[in-house]
Write a protein that holds these residues in place. Structure first.
Motif, PDB file in Angstrom:
ATOM      1  N   ASN A   9       0.871  -1.178   0.000  1.00 49.60           N
ATOM      2  CA  ASN A   9       0.000   0.000   0.000  1.00 49.60           C
ATOM      3  C   ASN A   9       0.911   1.231   0.000  1.00 49.60           C
ATOM      4  N   LYS A  11       0.161   4.284  -0.320  1.00 51.84           N
ATOM      5  CA  LYS A  11      -0.460   5.472   0.304  1.00 51.84           C
ATOM      6  C   LYS A  11      -0.217   6.718  -0.545  1.00 51.84           C
ATOM      7  N   HIS A  97      -9.514   1.265   4.942  1.00 55.17           N
ATOM      8  CA  HIS A  97      -8.226   1.391   5.637  1.00 55.17           C
ATOM      9  C   HIS A  97      -8.418   2.279   6.875  1.00 55.17           C
ATOM     10  N   GLU A  99      -6.760   4.587   8.051  1.00 49.86           N
ATOM     11  CA  GLU A  99      -6.547   6.024   7.833  1.00 49.86           C
ATOM     12  C   GLU A  99      -7.809   6.664   7.251  1.00 49.86           C
ATOM     13  N   GLU A 169      -5.597  -5.141  10.462  1.00 50.48           N
ATOM     14  CA  GLU A 169      -4.524  -4.198  10.756  1.00 50.48           C
ATOM     15  C   GLU A 169      -4.827  -3.475  12.070  1.00 50.48           C
ATOM     16  N   ALA A 173      -0.609  -0.560  15.365  1.00 52.18           N
ATOM     17  CA  ALA A 173       0.599  -1.167  14.775  1.00 52.18           C
ATOM     18  C   ALA A 173       0.966  -0.531  13.433  1.00 52.18           C
ATOM     19  N   ILE A 174       0.094   0.346  12.918  1.00 47.70           N
ATOM     20  CA  ILE A 174       0.338   0.884  11.575  1.00 47.70           C
ATOM     21  C   ILE A 174       1.324   2.046  11.626  1.00 47.70           C
ATOM     22  N   GLY A 214       0.478  -3.895   9.516  1.00 52.32           N
ATOM     23  CA  GLY A 214       0.919  -3.061  10.634  1.00 52.32           C
ATOM     24  C   GLY A 214       2.366  -3.353  10.931  1.00 52.32           C
ATOM     25  N   SER A 215       3.246  -2.494  10.350  1.00 53.05           N
ATOM     26  CA  SER A 215       4.689  -2.617  10.575  1.00 53.05           C
ATOM     27  C   SER A 215       5.244  -3.990  10.216  1.00 53.05           C
ATOM     28  N   VAL A 216       4.746  -4.568   9.123  1.00 52.03           N
ATOM     29  CA  VAL A 216       5.344  -5.817   8.648  1.00 52.03           C
ATOM     30  C   VAL A 216       6.681  -5.483   7.983  1.00 52.03           C
ATOM     31  N   LEU A 234      -0.431  -6.937   4.311  1.00 55.04           N
ATOM     32  CA  LEU A 234      -0.661  -5.643   3.669  1.00 55.04           C
ATOM     33  C   LEU A 234       0.410  -4.718   4.243  1.00 55.04           C
ATOM     34  N   VAL A 235       1.249  -4.210   3.357  1.00 54.76           N
ATOM     35  CA  VAL A 235       2.482  -3.574   3.799  1.00 54.76           C
ATOM     36  C   VAL A 235       2.512  -2.109   3.374  1.00 54.76           C
ATOM     37  N   GLY A 236       2.724  -1.213   4.328  1.00 51.71           N
ATOM     38  CA  GLY A 236       2.831   0.205   4.000  1.00 51.71           C
ATOM     39  C   GLY A 236       4.279   0.589   3.785  1.00 51.71           C
ATOM     40  N   GLY A 237       4.900   1.121   4.831  1.00 51.83           N
ATOM     41  CA  GLY A 237       6.259   1.659   4.754  1.00 51.83           C
ATOM     42  C   GLY A 237       7.265   0.771   4.031  1.00 51.83           C
TER      43      GLY A 237
HETATM   44  P1  PGA Z   1       2.805  -0.004   7.712  1.00 52.09           P
HETATM   45  O1  PGA Z   1       1.340   0.273   7.072  1.00 52.09           O
HETATM   46  O2  PGA Z   1       3.297  -1.273   7.110  1.00 52.09           O
HETATM   47  O3  PGA Z   1       3.607   1.194   7.335  1.00 52.09           O
HETATM   48  O4  PGA Z   1       2.598  -0.129   9.197  1.00 52.09           O
HETATM   49  C1  PGA Z   1       0.449  -0.776   6.870  1.00 52.09           C
HETATM   50  C2  PGA Z   1      -0.818  -0.256   6.259  1.00 52.09           C
HETATM   51  O5  PGA Z   1      -1.239   0.869   6.578  1.00 52.09           O
HETATM   52  O6  PGA Z   1      -1.450  -0.940   5.426  1.00 52.09           O
END
Ligand code: PGA
Length: 253
Positions: A9, A11, A97, A99, A169, A173-174, A214-216, A234-237
């Protein structure tokens, strides 16, 4: 057996050129596509570019939007419909999501309308659910999450559930560097599956992929993925850097 799915993701972090550069770097990484499904969710403006790049090079990688309108068409300035998303070559949309729930005050009812709008238009859905820190501390994490699942999928025909993925998520943890322990995450994932089984029957429930988010990161992904009901991430950063994301995708090689 559910095939693992690792979804990035992006973002609101990359412009179109940066998105094109990131997908090009990702495509140069060696991945065994028989072992894992992959997807990326760029911003709306970059969807077509990213989808074109992937398809023109013959890769089978899902492309997802991060949101859609509940409306089909008309005077809704600034909104993007499910059909518009599909027309870019994308096949998926992330709905609900945290957010969007927290910052844009999306309600479960609205999220349900988005899920149904997406499915009506043949888009796959990643429905995000998760509890806040206050809800976890008040011991209502499971109730909150199951309520979100029930509301989010309200009125969805079981025939369409093959297009639905759930992402659990925990909000705390996000982007914080904190992750649920694999055991805590598994407990929620198992109860989501039990809830899906009540709603749609065990055959459907056993096929739905439930991702953790969440912070994977490369150093915690394997322990999460070993759990029975954790089918991906589901991976953000960590999806914004091709090498790091590549390590996540190749978690079991
Ligand atoms: P993160 O985000 O991996 O940066 O914690 C996950 C997400 O918001 O889907």
């Amino acid at each position: 057996m559910r095939k693992p799915l690792i979804y990035g993701n992006w973002k609101m972090n990359l412009n179109m050129q940066e998105s094109a550069d990131l997908i090009a770097s990702m495509l140069s990484i060696k991945i065994d596509y028989t072992k894992v499904d992959i997807g990326v969710a760029p911003d709306f403006c970059s969807l077509a570019k990213v989808a074109d790049t992937i398809r023109s090079m013959g890769y089978d990688i899902s492309v997802g939007a991060q949101n859609i309108s509940v409306e089909e068409k008309g005077a809704f300035t600034g909104e993007v419909s499910a059909d518009m998303v599909l027309s870019t070559g994308a096949d998926t949309v992330i709905v609900g999501h945290s957010e969007r729930r927290a910052i844009y005050k999306e309600t479960n009812k609205e999220i349900n309308a988005k899920v149904r709008a997406a499915l009506r238009n043949n888009l796959k859905v990643i429905l995000c659910v998760g509890e806040s820190l206050e809800e976890r501390e008040a011991s209502v994490a499971k109730d909150t999450v199951l309520y979100q699942v029930g509301m989010g999928l309200h009125g969805v025909n079981m025939d369409r559930m093959n297009k639905v993925t759930i992402a659990y998520e925990p909000v705390w943890a996000i982007g914080t560097g904190k992750t649920a322990t694999p055991a805590d995450a598994e407990e929620i994932h198992a109860s989501i599956r039990a809830h899906l089984s009540k709603m749609f029957g065990p055959v459907v429930a056993n096929k739905v992929r439930i991702l953790y988010g969440g912070s994977v990161k490369p150093d915690n992904v394997s322990a999460l993925m070993m759990r029975e009901n954790i089918d991906g991430a589901l991976v953000g950063g960590a999806s914004l850097d091709a090498t790091t994301f590549g390590k996540l995708i190749n978690f079991n090689s």
